[in-house]
Design a protein around this motif. Structure first.
Motif, PDB file in Angstrom:
ATOM      1  N   GLU A  51      66.842  86.421  29.343  1.00  0.00           N
ATOM      2  CA  GLU A  51      65.498  86.059  29.457  1.00  0.00           C
ATOM      3  C   GLU A  51      65.285  84.734  29.137  1.00  0.00           C
ATOM      4  OE1 GLU A  51      63.401  88.743  26.927  1.00  0.00           O
ATOM      5  OE2 GLU A  51      62.836  90.103  28.516  1.00  0.00           O
ATOM      6  N   LEU A  52      66.000  83.962  28.047  1.00  0.00           N
ATOM      7  CA  LEU A  52      65.876  82.810  27.664  1.00  0.00           C
ATOM      8  C   LEU A  52      66.511  81.796  28.830  1.00  0.00           C
ATOM      9  CD1 LEU A  52      67.176  82.701  24.064  1.00  0.00           C
ATOM     10  CD2 LEU A  52      65.021  82.337  25.003  1.00  0.00           C
ATOM     11  N   GLY A  53      67.451  82.218  29.470  1.00  0.00           N
ATOM     12  CA  GLY A  53      67.963  81.482  30.808  1.00  0.00           C
ATOM     13  C   GLY A  53      66.942  81.658  31.777  1.00  0.00           C
ATOM     14  N   ALA A  54      66.252  82.635  32.110  1.00  0.00           N
ATOM     15  CA  ALA A  54      65.115  82.730  33.149  1.00  0.00           C
ATOM     16  C   ALA A  54      63.909  81.515  32.822  1.00  0.00           C
ATOM     17  CB  ALA A  54      64.545  84.256  33.371  1.00  0.00           C
ATOM     18  N   ALA A  55      63.659  81.792  31.307  1.00  0.00           N
ATOM     19  CA  ALA A  55      62.849  80.912  30.959  1.00  0.00           C
ATOM     20  C   ALA A  55      62.901  79.526  31.070  1.00  0.00           C
ATOM     21  CB  ALA A  55      62.282  81.408  29.393  1.00  0.00           C
ATOM     22  N   ALA A  56      64.142  79.426  30.763  1.00  0.00           N
ATOM     23  CA  ALA A  56      64.851  77.901  30.888  1.00  0.00           C
ATOM     24  C   ALA A  56      64.561  77.320  32.381  1.00  0.00           C
ATOM     25  CB  ALA A  56      66.292  77.573  30.283  1.00  0.00           C
ATOM     26  N   LEU A  57      64.980  78.220  33.093  1.00  0.00           N
ATOM     27  CA  LEU A  57      64.682  77.914  34.576  1.00  0.00           C
ATOM     28  C   LEU A  57      63.127  77.717  35.089  1.00  0.00           C
ATOM     29  CD1 LEU A  57      66.259  77.475  37.362  1.00  0.00           C
ATOM     30  CD2 LEU A  57      66.137  79.932  37.759  1.00  0.00           C
ATOM     31  N   ASP A  58      62.521  78.452  34.525  1.00  0.00           N
ATOM     32  CA  ASP A  58      60.785  78.338  34.661  1.00  0.00           C
ATOM     33  C   ASP A  58      60.427  76.949  34.211  1.00  0.00           C
ATOM     34  OD1 ASP A  58      60.843  80.849  36.205  1.00  0.00           O
ATOM     35  OD2 ASP A  58      60.275  81.746  34.513  1.00  0.00           O
ATOM     36  N   ILE A  59      60.836  76.684  33.034  1.00  0.00           N
ATOM     37  CA  ILE A  59      60.459  75.487  32.339  1.00  0.00           C
ATOM     38  C   ILE A  59      60.903  74.367  32.988  1.00  0.00           C
ATOM     39  CG2 ILE A  59      60.769  73.989  30.435  1.00  0.00           C
ATOM     40  CD1 ILE A  59      60.557  76.605  28.659  1.00  0.00           C
ATOM     41  N   LYS A  60      62.084  74.166  33.631  1.00  0.00           N
ATOM     42  CA  LYS A  60      62.555  73.042  34.305  1.00  0.00           C
ATOM     43  C   LYS A  60      61.720  72.870  35.639  1.00  0.00           C
ATOM     44  CE  LYS A  60      67.514  73.352  32.799  1.00  0.00           C
ATOM     45  NZ  LYS A  60      68.945  73.842  33.359  1.00  0.00           N
ATOM     46  N   ARG A  61      61.455  74.165  36.307  1.00  0.00           N
ATOM     47  CA  ARG A  61      60.635  73.988  37.577  1.00  0.00           C
ATOM     48  C   ARG A  61      59.122  73.347  37.275  1.00  0.00           C
ATOM     49  NH1 ARG A  61      62.052  79.806  39.760  1.00  0.00           N
ATOM     50  NH2 ARG A  61      64.271  79.469  40.616  1.00  0.00           N
ATOM     51  N   LEU A  62      58.443  73.806  36.075  1.00  0.00           N
ATOM     52  CA  LEU A  62      57.425  73.351  35.576  1.00  0.00           C
ATOM     53  C   LEU A  62      57.411  71.870  35.409  1.00  0.00           C
ATOM     54  CD1 LEU A  62      54.433  73.750  34.692  1.00  0.00           C
ATOM     55  CD2 LEU A  62      55.146  74.192  32.302  1.00  0.00           C
ATOM     56  N   VAL A  63      58.377  71.519  34.536  1.00  0.00           N
ATOM     57  CA  VAL A  63      58.756  69.945  34.327  1.00  0.00           C
ATOM     58  C   VAL A  63      58.866  69.212  35.665  1.00  0.00           C
ATOM     59  CG1 VAL A  63      60.082  68.341  33.326  1.00  0.00           C
ATOM     60  CG2 VAL A  63      59.796  70.340  31.804  1.00  0.00           C
ATOM     61  N   VAL A  64      59.548  69.626  36.534  1.00  0.00           N
ATOM     62  CA  VAL A  64      59.886  68.993  37.756  1.00  0.00           C
ATOM     63  C   VAL A  64      58.261  69.059  38.453  1.00  0.00           C
ATOM     64  CG1 VAL A  64      60.996  68.931  40.049  1.00  0.00           C
ATOM     65  CG2 VAL A  64      62.216  69.231  38.072  1.00  0.00           C
ATOM     66  N   ALA A  65      57.519  69.991  38.486  1.00  0.00           N
ATOM     67  CA  ALA A  65      56.412  69.808  39.227  1.00  0.00           C
ATOM     68  C   ALA A  65      55.483  69.038  38.531  1.00  0.00           C
ATOM     69  CB  ALA A  65      55.649  71.371  39.232  1.00  0.00           C
ATOM     70  N   LEU A  66      55.388  69.061  37.190  1.00  0.00           N
ATOM     71  CA  LEU A  66      54.397  68.060  36.478  1.00  0.00           C
ATOM     72  C   LEU A  66      54.673  66.514  36.738  1.00  0.00           C
ATOM     73  CD1 LEU A  66      53.601  70.023  33.124  1.00  0.00           C
ATOM     74  CD2 LEU A  66      52.428  69.835  35.115  1.00  0.00           C
ATOM     75  N   ALA A  67      55.901  66.325  36.591  1.00  0.00           N
ATOM     76  CA  ALA A  67      56.631  64.937  36.766  1.00  0.00           C
ATOM     77  C   ALA A  67      56.160  64.382  38.181  1.00  0.00           C
ATOM     78  CB  ALA A  67      58.137  64.886  36.862  1.00  0.00           C
ATOM     79  N   ILE A  68      56.016  65.195  39.414  1.00  0.00           N
ATOM     80  CA  ILE A  68      55.699  64.903  40.667  1.00  0.00           C
ATOM     81  C   ILE A  68      54.133  64.729  40.595  1.00  0.00           C
ATOM     82  CG2 ILE A  68      55.760  65.745  42.809  1.00  0.00           C
ATOM     83  CD1 ILE A  68      58.266  67.180  42.422  1.00  0.00           C
ATOM     84  N   ALA A  69      53.599  65.635  39.903  1.00  0.00           N
ATOM     85  CA  ALA A  69      52.220  65.685  39.736  1.00  0.00           C
ATOM     86  C   ALA A  69      51.734  64.222  39.150  1.00  0.00           C
ATOM     87  CB  ALA A  69      51.490  66.520  39.145  1.00  0.00           C
TER      88      ALA A  69
END
Length: 149
Positions: A51-69
């Motif tokens: 679950e922590l691995g999946a959450a880390a992947l989700d957080i990475k995706r969020l950070v990338v999307a927020l950086a682009i925005a």
């Protein structure tokens, strides 16, 4: 005397086998329970790790999307400044260039103010390696007292 020693040894053996037979099933159940608890803990640890691995992947995706925005928002600010200057052209006797210069001045003053306040706060709060250096000084004093200097 020898008979007494033999009877005591026999008594001890009989008590040990009685205890083994009395607590044997309980000990086996405790051992089985211990194994089940270990297996359950191992399964829960594996679940948490996945679950922590999946959450880390989700957080990475969020950070990338927020950086682009954020980047898109930052890039659009100059476009907004030019559009605002075009809208205000001729207002208050300032041309488009005058409004652009006024916006530039306002942005530069804001940037300078933010930088100044941030630097002042940094000066007030920065401690650096204060505690580490204090501990090292204490260690040095202790070593000097130990060595008799």
């Amino acid at each position: 005397m020898q008979v007494l020693t033999i009877r005591a040894a026999t008594f001890r053996r009989r008590m040990a086998t009685d205890n083994d037979s009395l607590f044997g099933p309980t000990a086996a159940e405790i051992g089985q329970l211990r194994a089940e608890v270990r297996a359950a803990l191992a399964a829960r640890w594996e679940l948490a790790r996945l679950e922590l691995g999946a959450a880390a992947l989700d957080i990475k995706r969020l950070v990338v999307a927020l950086a682009i925005a954020g980047l898109l928002g930052l890039v659009s600010l100059p476009v907004f400044a030019v559009a605002l200057a075009d809208l205000l052209d001729g207002l208050a006797g300032l041309s488009r260039g005058g409004w652009l210069l006024a916006e530039f001045a306002a942005l530069m003053l804001s940037a300078a103010g933010i930088a100044w306040f941030a630097y002042r706060r940094f000066q007030r709060q920065f401690a650096g390696l204060e505690e580490t250096l204090e501990v090292l000084r204490e260690d040095q004093a202790w070593l000097e007292s130990l060595l008799g200097k």
